[in-house]
Design a protein around this motif. Structure first.
Motif, PDB file in Angstrom:
ATOM      1  N   HIS A  40       0.833  -1.210   0.000  1.00 45.88           N
ATOM      2  CA  HIS A  40       0.000   0.000   0.000  1.00 45.88           C
ATOM      3  C   HIS A  40       0.866   1.258   0.000  1.00 45.88           C
ATOM      4  N   GLU A  43       1.827   3.029   3.337  1.00 41.68           N
ATOM      5  CA  GLU A  43       0.846   3.763   4.139  1.00 41.68           C
ATOM      6  C   GLU A  43      -0.374   2.886   4.377  1.00 41.68           C
ATOM      7  N   ALA A  45      -4.265   3.207   5.772  1.00 41.62           N
ATOM      8  CA  ALA A  45      -5.313   4.181   6.069  1.00 41.62           C
ATOM      9  C   ALA A  45      -5.921   3.929   7.452  1.00 41.62           C
ATOM     10  N   ALA A  89      -3.605   4.637  12.098  1.00 43.06           N
ATOM     11  CA  ALA A  89      -3.100   4.665  10.731  1.00 43.06           C
ATOM     12  C   ALA A  89      -1.587   4.794  10.786  1.00 43.06           C
TER      13      ALA A  89
END
Length: 300
Positions: A40, A43, A45, A89
């Motif tokens: 990802h 990162e 979310a 996150a």
């Protein structure tokens, strides 16, 4: 990994590492930071885990974590403690190294039984710098998790207990400010009361009275923390104990019914089915199959 809402929705993603109807596929789960974040763009979310407790150790590299409404920097040997229900996150520098160990609430209950002070400490999200012992411990968990050696489950349970204890020992101290409780503190107190009184079948009004708030306000706090009302959390805690009986004992369902304070096995079965998605007998039979007993905690 399964999520409760589509990426374009306005809801917070609600992840369950092991799948919604698979409560105990393995003792725990351990993977590298890169294993998921590299997929990802390094990162992850904002999301939360309803029935999972996570500990992330960053061994090399840098990053940030958003948790409990704050953004904090992560450097070498930063450990992030993420209790069930806390929205979090991550953003990592490419090539960051480290591990994430995930514990199902069933294992957490077993390890923390009788150590309420540690449970309260670990019930709060925090970031802390750990000694090198933590690196060796996490590496040991990862090595044991990917292997299939003799006494694997026993060793993983012991290593997980040590990891939790080490995290609690180095956790930042939190001042007790009962006169001006924040929402997160109130939720933590509710969790402590739930552990102490779920077997007595306290209802929402009982917990609200003990916390000196209204039942409506208590459910608003639990919805903000987990997305579910207080009544659902109470039922889930009782059913978690029921799952432990079904997994770790040979008691018939009727005996478990009465041991948990229910008067009617049929009613207990209805509640268990509503909360877990399967009947007590189906749950026990499922875990008794070789496929369920031997399968690793695959991410789906």
């Amino acid at each position: 990994m399964r999520h409760a809402s589509a990426p374009g929705s306005q809801n917070i993603l609600n992840f369950n590492l092991f799948g919604e109807s698979t409560h105990l596929p393995d003792i725990l789960h351990c993977e590298t930071i890169a294993a998921r974040s590299a997929l990802h763009d390094w990162e992850l979310a904002p999301h939360r885990h309803d029935r999972l407790h996570q500990l992330l150790l960053l061994a090399a590299g840098r990053g940030t974590v958003q948790i409990d409404g704050r953004t904090q920097a992560l450097t070498s040997m930063s450990l992030v403690n993420v209790p069930p229900g806390d929205v979090h996150a991550f953003a990592f520098q490419r090539g960051t190294e480290g591990w994430v160990t995930t514990l199902a609430t069933e294992l957490l209950d077993e390890i923390l039984s009788g150590v309420g002070d540690v449970r309260r400490t670990l019930g709060n999200a925090f970031v802390v710098t750990m000694p090198d012992d933590a690196r060796l411990l996490m590496a040991g968990i990862a090595r044991e998790f990917t292997g299939r050696g003799t006494a694997r489950a026993l060793l993983l349970r012991g290593l997980a207990s040590t990891l939790l204890g080490l995290a609690a020992r180095h956790a930042p101290s939190v001042a007790d400010e009962d006169s001006s409780l924040t929402e997160s503190q109130l939720f933590a107190r509710f969790q402590s009361l739930l552990e102490a009184h779920f077997a007595a079948h306290w209802r929402v009004a009982d917990y609200a009275r003990a916390l000196a708030v209204s039942a409506t306000h208590l459910s608003r706090i639990t919805r903000a923390a987990t997305g579910r009302p207080a009544s659902a959390l109470i039922d889930e805690r009782i059913m978690r104990e029921a799952r432990r009986y079904l997994v770790y004992t040979n008691q018939p369902v009727a005996s478990i019914t009465y041991a948990l304070g229910f008067n009617d096995p049929a009613y207990f079965s209805r509640v268990f089915t509503r909360v877990t998605g399967m009947s007590p007998r189906a749950f026990r039979q499922r875990l008794a199959t070789p496929a369920a007993a031997d399968a690793p905690a695959a991410v789906v």
